[in-house]
Every structure is written in C-alpha cells, then in structure tokens.
Design a protein around this motif. Sequence first.
Motif, PDB file in Angstrom:
ATOM      1  N   LYS A 343      -2.669   9.492  13.138  1.00  0.00           N
ATOM      2  CA  LYS A 343      -4.631   9.317  13.496  1.00  0.00           C
ATOM      3  C   LYS A 343      -4.707   8.797  13.085  1.00  0.00           C
ATOM      4  O   LYS A 343      -6.200   7.736  13.987  1.00  0.00           O
ATOM      5  N   ASP A 344      -5.574   7.661  12.066  1.00  0.00           N
ATOM      6  CA  ASP A 344      -5.792   6.636  11.571  1.00  0.00           C
ATOM      7  C   ASP A 344      -5.571   5.612  11.256  1.00  0.00           C
ATOM      8  O   ASP A 344      -6.374   4.496  10.005  1.00  0.00           O
ATOM      9  N   GLY A 345      -4.016   5.602  11.381  1.00  0.00           N
ATOM     10  CA  GLY A 345      -3.798   3.996  11.195  1.00  0.00           C
ATOM     11  C   GLY A 345      -1.885   4.056  10.811  1.00  0.00           C
ATOM     12  O   GLY A 345      -1.563   5.235  11.260  1.00  0.00           O
ATOM     13  N   TYR A 346      -2.131   2.743  10.398  1.00  0.00           N
ATOM     14  CA  TYR A 346      -0.608   3.066  10.613  1.00  0.00           C
ATOM     15  C   TYR A 346      -0.163   2.320   8.937  1.00  0.00           C
ATOM     16  O   TYR A 346      -0.823   2.375   8.072  1.00  0.00           O
ATOM     17  N   LYS A 347       1.146   2.880   8.188  1.00  0.00           N
ATOM     18  CA  LYS A 347       1.846   2.219   6.946  1.00  0.00           C
ATOM     19  C   LYS A 347       2.997   2.322   7.185  1.00  0.00           C
ATOM     20  O   LYS A 347       3.805   2.144   7.362  1.00  0.00           O
ATOM     21  N   PHE A 348       3.312   0.981   6.526  1.00  0.00           N
ATOM     22  CA  PHE A 348       4.189  -0.029   6.604  1.00  0.00           C
ATOM     23  C   PHE A 348       4.816   0.355   5.326  1.00  0.00           C
ATOM     24  O   PHE A 348       4.522  -1.097   4.280  1.00  0.00           O
ATOM     25  N   SER A 349       6.292   0.653   4.764  1.00  0.00           N
ATOM     26  CA  SER A 349       6.671   0.556   3.474  1.00  0.00           C
ATOM     27  C   SER A 349       8.195   0.528   3.469  1.00  0.00           C
ATOM     28  O   SER A 349       9.099   0.521   4.219  1.00  0.00           O
ATOM     29  N   ASN A 350       8.264  -0.761   2.599  1.00  0.00           N
ATOM     30  CA  ASN A 350      10.063  -1.438   2.460  1.00  0.00           C
ATOM     31  C   ASN A 350       9.963  -1.204   1.293  1.00  0.00           C
ATOM     32  O   ASN A 350       9.299  -1.965   0.182  1.00  0.00           O
ATOM     33  N   PRO A 351      10.799  -0.925   0.503  1.00  0.00           N
ATOM     34  CA  PRO A 351      11.594  -1.314  -0.686  1.00  0.00           C
ATOM     35  C   PRO A 351      12.045  -2.491  -1.224  1.00  0.00           C
ATOM     36  O   PRO A 351      12.140  -3.833  -0.171  1.00  0.00           O
ATOM     37  N   GLY A 352      11.954  -2.767  -2.584  1.00  0.00           N
ATOM     38  CA  GLY A 352      11.861  -4.378  -2.785  1.00  0.00           C
ATOM     39  C   GLY A 352       9.759  -4.251  -3.177  1.00  0.00           C
ATOM     40  O   GLY A 352       9.297  -3.931  -4.050  1.00  0.00           O
ATOM     41  N   SER A 353      10.045  -5.975  -3.604  1.00  0.00           N
ATOM     42  CA  SER A 353       8.346  -6.452  -4.329  1.00  0.00           C
ATOM     43  C   SER A 353       7.759  -7.839  -4.072  1.00  0.00           C
ATOM     44  O   SER A 353       9.350  -7.739  -3.229  1.00  0.00           O
ATOM     45  N   LEU A 354       6.922  -7.768  -4.021  1.00  0.00           N
ATOM     46  CA  LEU A 354       5.840  -8.859  -3.261  1.00  0.00           C
ATOM     47  C   LEU A 354       6.864 -10.225  -3.931  1.00  0.00           C
ATOM     48  O   LEU A 354       7.474 -10.029  -4.958  1.00  0.00           O
ATOM     49  N   LEU A 355       6.898 -11.276  -2.750  1.00  0.00           N
ATOM     50  CA  LEU A 355       7.219 -12.567  -3.773  1.00  0.00           C
ATOM     51  C   LEU A 355       6.286 -13.404  -4.370  1.00  0.00           C
ATOM     52  O   LEU A 355       6.514 -14.405  -4.618  1.00  0.00           O
ATOM     53  N   LEU A 356       4.997 -13.158  -3.692  1.00  0.00           N
ATOM     54  CA  LEU A 356       4.019 -13.895  -4.541  1.00  0.00           C
ATOM     55  C   LEU A 356       3.475 -12.886  -5.000  1.00  0.00           C
ATOM     56  O   LEU A 356       3.069 -11.590  -4.472  1.00  0.00           O
ATOM     57  N   SER A 357       1.628 -13.684  -4.741  1.00  0.00           N
ATOM     58  CA  SER A 357       0.463 -12.134  -5.465  1.00  0.00           C
ATOM     59  C   SER A 357      -0.020 -11.508  -4.439  1.00  0.00           C
ATOM     60  O   SER A 357      -0.287 -12.753  -3.294  1.00  0.00           O
ATOM     61  N   ILE A 358      -0.244 -10.235  -4.553  1.00  0.00           N
ATOM     62  CA  ILE A 358      -1.261  -9.890  -3.416  1.00  0.00           C
ATOM     63  C   ILE A 358      -2.733 -10.603  -3.570  1.00  0.00           C
ATOM     64  O   ILE A 358      -3.004 -11.147  -2.623  1.00  0.00           O
ATOM     65  N   ALA A 359      -2.915 -11.427  -3.949  1.00  0.00           N
ATOM     66  CA  ALA A 359      -4.029 -12.046  -3.587  1.00  0.00           C
ATOM     67  C   ALA A 359      -3.817 -13.922  -3.313  1.00  0.00           C
ATOM     68  O   ALA A 359      -4.334 -13.860  -2.272  1.00  0.00           O
ATOM     69  N   GLN A 360      -2.213 -14.139  -3.015  1.00  0.00           N
ATOM     70  CA  GLN A 360      -2.148 -14.923  -2.176  1.00  0.00           C
ATOM     71  C   GLN A 360      -1.384 -14.632  -0.530  1.00  0.00           C
ATOM     72  O   GLN A 360      -1.350 -15.041   0.287  1.00  0.00           O
TER      73      GLN A 360
END
Length: 613
Positions: A343-360
Amino acid sequence: MQELTQLDNEALIAQIESLTANDESVDVEFKTAKGGFPGSFWETYSAFANTQGGVIVLGVKEKNGRFTLDGITQEQVRKYKKMFWDNVNNKAHCSANILQEKDVQTGEYDGSYFLVFNVPRAPRLKIPVYLHNNPDNTFKRNYEGDYRCDQDEIHRMFADADITDHPRDYTILPDFTIERDVDKATLEQYRRLVSNRNPNHPWLLLDDKHFLMKLNGYRIDRRQQLEGLTLAGLLMFGKMDSITDAYGCPQYFPDYREYFSTNPDDRWTDRICPDGTWEANLFQFYHRVYPKLAAVLPKPFALKEGVREDETPTHTALREAFINALVHCDYSVDSNITIELHKDGYKFSNPGSLLLSIAQYYRGGNSVCRNKALQTMFMLIGSAERAGSGADKIMQGWKKANYRNPRIEEISHPDKVVLTLPLVSLLSEEVISYLKMLFGEEIASIEHNKLMTLATCCSEGEVTNYRMQLVLNKHSADITKLLKELCNDQYLIPEGVGRGTHYRINHKFPGGGGVLPDNVASNVASNVASNVAGYPEREKRTRLSTEALHALILEACIDFESLETIADKVGKNLRYLKNSVIPGMVSQGLLEREYPHVPRHPNQRYRAKGTGR
C-alpha cells in the motif's frame, strides 16, 4: 558514522563514548590497539572493501558494554601508520591498496591517541580484495561482522570484475537449441513489439536464429568451437522447463506479490509466479507484472503535441526499476527475484551484489550492466534506458512526484540488492496542512529545498545531514548551511553533535499557526504519515501505559511490519521504539523477528508472536 573522519576530536569522542557495544554497526568497527596492531584489522579492511566500505577506529576498547579510548601513545600511532602503509602496499599481504593519505587520520583526546581509517568500497576491477596472496582469504561484511566468503561468492566477484569484456548472459549453453528450448509464442510476441515500435527494422527480416544472434541470444564462439543459445536467450524467450534444467538456471523463480488485503489471514492478495500454467520466462513475467505495478500510479492529464500522454516520469522510473532488477540480477545466486507491491510502496529484490557503491548509485550517471544482452533485448522494445541513465531516471522520476527518496540496499550471504520505491508523498496536502498549522500559512512559500526538508522531517520524525543529501541531491556543505538556517529560524531543533546531529520539528514555534502540546503534535505527525501511507487515521491519543503501548503494537503487527511502519501506526518516535520498546517485547516473547538470527538485518520486520501462518 561513515563521516567520522570529518568530525573534530571532541565530537568524535562524544560519539564514541555515547555508544554501547550494540551500536557497533555494519559500517563501523572499533578495535583496541594497546597491545599492538590488531591482526583482525585486515579481515575488516577486506570486508569493508568488498561490500560498501566503512570506518575502522584503532585505539578504542570495549568495557562493560561501552566504548572508551584505550590510551595508545603518539609513538604507537606513528608505528601503526607505518605498519599499515607497508602492509597494504605489499601484494603478498594484501591484494589491493584502495586508500589515500587523506583516508588515514590521527586523533588525540586528553593524551590518548587513536587512528581513523576511512575504507571505501573497492573499485569493481579490484574486487575481491583478499589477504596473504590467497583468494580464499576474502572477507565480506554483514550485520554479524566479518565473514570469510565461500568459493561461490569469490567466483562471482571475479566474474563481476570481468563483465565488461565477458557479460554474464553471453555464456553459451551448448546443449540447448532454438527448436527444443525456445518458446515460439514468446519470440513471435517479441518480434511484433519490435515491429510496432519500428516497422522497418532490418532485423525483422531475419530468421529466428539470426534474429537471436543480433540480440546475443544465440552465439557462435569460433575459438572455443561452441555454438548455441546463450543464457540471455534462454532466460528471455525460453520454456520454463528448459530454463530450470540442471544445465540451465535451476534456481530461477521470478515472483510477484501484492499486499493490499486488510484480512490478517491473507498473506498476499495477488501473486504471479511459475505455476505450470504459463511459460515464466523474463519477457512473459515482465509483461504480466508491469501493468499491475503501473496501475497504482496516478495518471494526470497532460497533452504532448495535442495528444493525451498518460505516462509520467514516475512511470518511466518504475519501469526502469523493474527492468534493472531483471538485467542486473546474478542468475547464479541461489535466491529469487521478488517484486512486491504494498500500500505504501514497491520493493524490487534481485540476487547479486551492486557493481558500484551505493553513493555512486545515488549520484547516477555511471552504470555497469551484469547482463548486457538482456538489457539490449529490453531496449529494443523501448522498456529499458541506455547504460548509465537507469538510476538517474529512477531518482528523477520519484523526485518529480515528490515521493520520499528511493532507497537501495545491499545484503550479503546470500547476496541480494533491494530497491524500495515509497509511495509516500513528501508534499501531500496532509503534510502541508500540518506545517501550516505549526508555522503559519507563509511556510508554504519558503524556498523549495527548505520546504522539502521540513516535509521530510514531518513525515519521518527526524532528519540528518546525510538523509537530506539523498533527498535533495545536494553536497553535505550545502545541507549543513540549509539546516543551520532552519534552526536559526526556529523551524527545527538540533539534537547531538557534529555530523551525527539529528533534527526535529519545533512543535513550539513562536508566532506560528498554533502551539501544540508535545503529545498532540506527535499524534498529528503520526496521522499525517499514516494517511499518506494508506493507513486509517487514528484518534489522538494521550500518553499510554506500557501495557497499552504493547497492545497497540501487537495490534499493528498482525503480519510482519518494519519499524517505520510500526512507528507510523502507533504514533510513537521511531528511535524510542527501536531502542526502548521493541527489543523488550522480543525478549518477552511478545514479538518475533522475520530474521531471528540477524537482529540488525537491514530489512528486519516484526510480527506478534503466534500469528505465523
């Protein structure tokens, strides 16, 4: 805490001495150094470098559950700095030096010295960062501390470092054929979409094999003398039995869940997943799920060249978030793609890790795709953006609608990336009305960034410098100036010191639209957040007894709920619940955690004990 190195000594000491042993977090590690340079430093260095970075402070000890300086000398600090630089630049000891001189700082307080190491996430090409010339000594960080990576994790990190030249989904599957393993109906439907978008596209004249070759869904590797469907071709167009074959992608299971019901016996109100009634390849999954996601967004009337245009930048952002979960997924991880609509939003979850930093990621403009062929396939039918623009589109689209900022998280063991897109407006009528009630009618006409800051603070209970950097996409120094001006104007009240300062709404603003008692103001703010998120408005409450508050929380937690949602529902401060109420209810057996073995899990949620189904 990631900005410890930018604090002056007294502010840093104030933060250290205010912490307990439970406050040492996923991105902060304190280590005693009285007896010598700690050997465990290097495991933490590797772990921070291989995840999202963090801060290591040498010269801090824990005693009776609290942290204090352990009294190392200036001479020891000089010795430890030399030992660090000697070892970090020695390939036999550490595979990569990712620090600069500015990342290592010395501090002193009341005659006791300490060293602060600001360890960033390592560049993709240097991951994994390992120790003693042995990749088996690779570490990552999670909410339980540093852990040694298993062989599968290490293999995936090396593969990610090489994806520019060898995208994951280019892998040829020699035992798979177009005739046996491709769903012809899906491929024909895809061709029709390409034709509708570009009727004269030259690839449409090709037979299926050569059409797929243009998409890198079928490849010939002359050097290796291999030919066949690629992983991308199988995932996008394949039959479900073929995709999940032991030699294909056996762990593949895309899952969409919709949570709208008020009935506590319903875990979800709608679900789309492989159930044997349809070919659940990525193309079919996307075209079944996206219309359901998009239907929730408002479609304001707009004309473009005299024609009504229903799609907004927010729709573009939503579509890009969905496609990102599919094309950035690591299909070798034993975990599911999950798409959730709440009701208050979407959540997308996928296997794997980020290929860059969260700040980037938040800065945008720089992206590397793990599955380049899948990205090309979605681009050809107009469903994906070019590399480097996807995150930008997501951030811009959500900002355009004045929703709370998207939140990206990386979870380890198993590796997973979670993107949350809130459907909570920062500038809703409820929030603006509440601010006018506190500060007077003129508040709606103040500078936009200041209004956004007050609205965020109103909706979330408090703000920090770092939080507003994400919301406004401004530099830390600009946010500092803005927050100082809001405090000088008495709109906000600061709590704490240095960069760790939290800011709250001033409910006793002089000369505003009315002075509210603290308990009433808290309830109004709660109702604002609850209404925006889709929860029914509650009557204003007076101060509750412990028993009454527990009963209210249990009522709100029929199913698993986040701390933020619980705080919204019961009208209490998030930090108060997190530190003083929820842990006690868990220890008393009143609440249970969704992740019981990882209490500090970033996606932790709570449910009334005994309501599990």
